[in-house]
Design a protein around this motif. Structure first.
Motif, PDB file in Angstrom:
ATOM      1  N   CYS A 150     -19.231 -24.181  51.992  1.00  0.00           N
ATOM      2  CA  CYS A 150     -19.552 -22.823  52.509  1.00  0.00           C
ATOM      3  C   CYS A 150     -18.498 -22.793  53.734  1.00  0.00           C
ATOM      4  O   CYS A 150     -18.184 -21.417  53.990  1.00  0.00           O
ATOM      5  CB  CYS A 150     -20.899 -22.655  53.054  1.00  0.00           C
ATOM      6  SG  CYS A 150     -22.260 -22.895  51.713  1.00  0.00           S
ATOM      7  N   CYS A 193     -15.845 -20.345  52.738  1.00  0.00           N
ATOM      8  CA  CYS A 193     -16.210 -19.083  52.002  1.00  0.00           C
ATOM      9  C   CYS A 193     -16.355 -17.953  52.446  1.00  0.00           C
ATOM     10  O   CYS A 193     -16.927 -17.771  53.435  1.00  0.00           O
ATOM     11  CB  CYS A 193     -17.622 -19.682  51.235  1.00  0.00           C
ATOM     12  SG  CYS A 193     -18.019 -18.324  49.827  1.00  0.00           S
ATOM     13  N   PHE A 220     -18.126 -15.664  51.772  1.00  0.00           N
ATOM     14  CA  PHE A 220     -19.454 -14.781  51.534  1.00  0.00           C
ATOM     15  C   PHE A 220     -20.298 -15.455  52.850  1.00  0.00           C
ATOM     16  O   PHE A 220     -21.533 -15.007  52.794  1.00  0.00           O
ATOM     17  CB  PHE A 220     -20.056 -15.180  50.195  1.00  0.00           C
ATOM     18  CG  PHE A 220     -19.355 -14.690  48.986  1.00  0.00           C
ATOM     19  CD1 PHE A 220     -19.271 -13.202  48.943  1.00  0.00           C
ATOM     20  CD2 PHE A 220     -18.662 -15.329  48.286  1.00  0.00           C
ATOM     21  CE1 PHE A 220     -18.842 -12.605  48.049  1.00  0.00           C
ATOM     22  CE2 PHE A 220     -18.042 -14.670  46.953  1.00  0.00           C
ATOM     23  CZ  PHE A 220     -18.168 -13.238  46.961  1.00  0.00           C
ATOM     24  N   LEU A 221     -19.759 -16.317  53.755  1.00  0.00           N
ATOM     25  CA  LEU A 221     -20.686 -17.072  54.526  1.00  0.00           C
ATOM     26  C   LEU A 221     -20.578 -16.040  55.959  1.00  0.00           C
ATOM     27  O   LEU A 221     -19.731 -15.564  56.395  1.00  0.00           O
ATOM     28  CB  LEU A 221     -20.109 -18.516  55.067  1.00  0.00           C
ATOM     29  CG  LEU A 221     -20.891 -19.045  56.054  1.00  0.00           C
ATOM     30  CD1 LEU A 221     -22.138 -19.698  55.409  1.00  0.00           C
ATOM     31  CD2 LEU A 221     -19.910 -19.973  56.861  1.00  0.00           C
ATOM     32  N   CYS A 246     -25.598 -17.121  53.700  1.00  0.00           N
ATOM     33  CA  CYS A 246     -24.809 -16.552  52.277  1.00  0.00           C
ATOM     34  C   CYS A 246     -25.089 -15.255  52.047  1.00  0.00           C
ATOM     35  O   CYS A 246     -26.216 -15.014  51.925  1.00  0.00           O
ATOM     36  CB  CYS A 246     -25.155 -17.791  51.129  1.00  0.00           C
ATOM     37  SG  CYS A 246     -24.639 -17.455  49.609  1.00  0.00           S
ATOM     38  N   ASN A 269     -23.502 -14.110  49.033  1.00  0.00           N
ATOM     39  CA  ASN A 269     -23.193 -13.893  47.551  1.00  0.00           C
ATOM     40  C   ASN A 269     -24.277 -13.622  46.541  1.00  0.00           C
ATOM     41  O   ASN A 269     -25.023 -14.508  46.404  1.00  0.00           O
ATOM     42  CB  ASN A 269     -22.415 -14.949  47.228  1.00  0.00           C
ATOM     43  CG  ASN A 269     -21.699 -14.924  45.896  1.00  0.00           C
ATOM     44  OD1 ASN A 269     -22.032 -13.888  45.068  1.00  0.00           O
ATOM     45  ND2 ASN A 269     -20.849 -15.942  45.595  1.00  0.00           N
ATOM     46  N   ALA A 322     -24.983 -16.312  44.119  1.00  0.00           N
ATOM     47  CA  ALA A 322     -25.121 -17.621  44.715  1.00  0.00           C
ATOM     48  C   ALA A 322     -26.775 -18.029  44.623  1.00  0.00           C
ATOM     49  O   ALA A 322     -27.411 -17.236  45.020  1.00  0.00           O
ATOM     50  CB  ALA A 322     -24.518 -17.769  45.907  1.00  0.00           C
ATOM     51  N   ALA A 381     -28.133 -19.224  47.046  1.00  0.00           N
ATOM     52  CA  ALA A 381     -28.610 -19.208  48.233  1.00  0.00           C
ATOM     53  C   ALA A 381     -28.420 -17.983  48.784  1.00  0.00           C
ATOM     54  O   ALA A 381     -28.511 -17.566  50.308  1.00  0.00           O
ATOM     55  CB  ALA A 381     -27.875 -20.138  49.298  1.00  0.00           C
ATOM     56  N   TYR A 435     -22.887 -26.979  52.838  1.00  0.00           N
ATOM     57  CA  TYR A 435     -23.238 -27.004  51.570  1.00  0.00           C
ATOM     58  C   TYR A 435     -22.402 -26.155  50.860  1.00  0.00           C
ATOM     59  O   TYR A 435     -21.209 -25.823  51.263  1.00  0.00           O
ATOM     60  CB  TYR A 435     -24.494 -25.817  51.477  1.00  0.00           C
ATOM     61  CG  TYR A 435     -25.404 -25.614  50.503  1.00  0.00           C
ATOM     62  CD1 TYR A 435     -25.999 -26.411  49.533  1.00  0.00           C
ATOM     63  CD2 TYR A 435     -25.168 -24.196  49.689  1.00  0.00           C
ATOM     64  CE1 TYR A 435     -26.584 -26.002  48.436  1.00  0.00           C
ATOM     65  CE2 TYR A 435     -25.833 -23.790  48.834  1.00  0.00           C
ATOM     66  CZ  TYR A 435     -26.464 -24.611  48.015  1.00  0.00           C
ATOM     67  OH  TYR A 435     -27.106 -24.374  47.003  1.00  0.00           O
ATOM     68  N   GLY A 436     -22.516 -25.813  49.543  1.00  0.00           N
ATOM     69  CA  GLY A 436     -21.413 -25.257  48.578  1.00  0.00           C
ATOM     70  C   GLY A 436     -22.083 -24.935  47.268  1.00  0.00           C
ATOM     71  O   GLY A 436     -22.974 -25.457  46.920  1.00  0.00           O
ATOM     72  N   CYS A 437     -21.196 -23.853  46.436  1.00  0.00           N
ATOM     73  CA  CYS A 437     -21.803 -23.762  45.170  1.00  0.00           C
ATOM     74  C   CYS A 437     -20.444 -23.205  44.398  1.00  0.00           C
ATOM     75  O   CYS A 437     -19.709 -23.140  45.023  1.00  0.00           O
ATOM     76  CB  CYS A 437     -23.033 -22.714  44.980  1.00  0.00           C
ATOM     77  SG  CYS A 437     -22.507 -21.129  45.490  1.00  0.00           S
ATOM     78  N   GLY A 495     -19.929 -20.185  43.360  1.00  0.00           N
ATOM     79  CA  GLY A 495     -19.586 -19.106  43.868  1.00  0.00           C
ATOM     80  C   GLY A 495     -18.766 -18.870  44.933  1.00  0.00           C
ATOM     81  O   GLY A 495     -18.399 -17.692  45.496  1.00  0.00           O
ATOM     82  N   HIS A 496     -18.163 -20.166  45.160  1.00  0.00           N
ATOM     83  CA  HIS A 496     -17.184 -20.071  46.476  1.00  0.00           C
ATOM     84  C   HIS A 496     -16.147 -19.266  46.197  1.00  0.00           C
ATOM     85  O   HIS A 496     -15.593 -19.149  45.193  1.00  0.00           O
ATOM     86  CB  HIS A 496     -16.692 -21.421  46.725  1.00  0.00           C
ATOM     87  CG  HIS A 496     -16.065 -21.656  48.085  1.00  0.00           C
ATOM     88  ND1 HIS A 496     -14.839 -21.015  48.253  1.00  0.00           N
ATOM     89  CD2 HIS A 496     -16.359 -22.540  49.046  1.00  0.00           C
ATOM     90  CE1 HIS A 496     -14.271 -21.536  49.306  1.00  0.00           C
ATOM     91  NE2 HIS A 496     -15.416 -22.073  49.973  1.00  0.00           N
TER      92      HIS A 496
HETATM   93  S1  SF4 Z   1     -20.220 -21.464  48.898  1.00  0.00           S
HETATM   94 FE1  SF4 Z   1     -21.615 -20.598  47.419  1.00  0.00          FE
HETATM   95  S2  SF4 Z   1     -23.579 -20.844  48.612  1.00  0.00           S
HETATM   96 FE2  SF4 Z   1     -21.852 -21.161  50.180  1.00  0.00          FE
HETATM   97  S3  SF4 Z   1     -21.379 -19.237  51.323  1.00  0.00           S
HETATM   98 FE3  SF4 Z   1     -20.039 -19.237  49.490  1.00  0.00          FE
HETATM   99  S4  SF4 Z   1     -21.168 -18.417  47.676  1.00  0.00           S
HETATM  100 FE4  SF4 Z   1     -22.681 -18.919  49.394  1.00  0.00          FE
END
Ligand code: SF4
Length: 288
Positions: A206, A209, A211-212, A226, A228, A231, A233, A242-244, A246-247
């Motif tokens: 994150c 990212c 979206f953070l 987050c 997004n 996502a 979260a 953390y991460g997903c 949707g980065h």
């Molecule tokens: S990596 Fe995923 S969980 Fe982290 S801020 Fe980006 S979209 Fe949100």
């Protein structure tokens, strides 16, 4: 070894139990236990269906060198297989996340470990220091603004002393203590932290990212929010580790494929000289 006369006083004990109990619920005599010198307890089954496994305990005693046995006390006690109510737990420990509904109030104890006074004055600078006058002005402004709070709904102007005071927590009676911060950080990290399967399989974390959203305060060093909508979260506090999937930068959108070149060229015009062809064909006929 139970005292003989006390052990033989079963009828006296039964009469005492029947006097204390409802009619017909004192059952078989099941045990005699010595409690000390000339003190004995007789146990009787309890036949009350609401007290399965409980026993009537009648303690009798005898004075030294006396022959008459007297009643000491009568109580209903749980046996080994008695049905017991669970141990009582205070409401503050029974409460679980998600138990609160609309309109519920959740008071916090005065000595709640998660909170500490927002401003105690303990670390106030000396009166002749350069920052002391600022602090004095700040305190005056804060007091004045506090008096207006009930009538003025707007928040203080961004960048004003009152806004800074808000951010520092000096206008709040209590703020999160170090313990409270640590508890929150542990909780968030457990749900949206680096050790979760989602983070382990994520292409990036994150911290990089788009979206953070950053937090304010000391926890900004390790957490953000987050934003997004796709996502898992979204709207939650996430660890920077953390991460997903949707980065914002990890997955590149595929570009549309180029169409393959035409197998038959139906666009280009080929030039043919029809006249020369006609002349050539008449010559061929003449020679023939
Ligand atoms: S990596 Fe995923 S969980 Fe982290 S801020 Fe980006 S979209 Fe949100």
């Amino acid at each position: 070894m139970p005292d003989r006369l006390c052990a033989e006083a079963v009828d006296l004990a039964r009469a005492a139990a029947e006097e204390a109990a409802a009619p017909g619920v004192v059952g078989e005599h099941v045990a005699v236990v010595s409690e000390g010198d000339r003190v004995v307890t007789h146990y009787f089954e309890c036949e009350d269906p609401g007290y399965r496994g409980w026993r009537w305990a009648v303690t009798v005693a005898r004075a030294s060198r006396a022959k008459n046995v007297t009643l000491d006390e009568t109580v209903l006690l749980p046996g080994g297989d008695a049905l017991l109510a669970p141990e009582w737990v205070p409401w503050s420990e029974r409460l679980r996340p998600g138990d609160m509904g609309p309109g519920d109030l959740l008071p916090t104890e005065a000595d709640d470990l998660r909170l500490e006074p927002g401003y105690t004055g303990a670390d106030e600078p000396p009166p002749n220091s350069a920052v002391a006058s600022v602090t004095g002005e700040l305190a005056d402004l804060v007091d004045a603004e506090d008096a207006e709070l009930t009538t003025r709904p707007e928040p203080p102007l961004r960048g004003s002393i009152a806004a800074v005071a808000d951010e520092l927590g000096v206008r709040r009676a209590r703020v999160l203590s170090r313990y409270g911060l640590r508890e929150a950080a542990d909780r968030w990290d457990e749900e949206f932290g680096a050790k979760t399967p989602m983070a382990q399989a994520a292409p990036a974390s994150c911290v990089s990212c788009a979206f953070l959203l950053p937090l304010a305060g000391s926890l900004r060093q390790a957490f953000g929010v987050c934003a997004n909508e796709f996502a898992p979260a979204d709207g939650h506090v996430v660890s920077l580790a953390y991460g997903c999937g949707g980065h914002s930068e990890a997955a590149v959108m595929p570009t549309p494929p180029k169409p393959a070149p035409h197998a038959l060229d139906t666009v280009r015009v080929d030039e043919y000289s029809l006249r020369a062809e006609a002349e050539g064909s008449s010559e061929d006929l003449g020679h023939a």
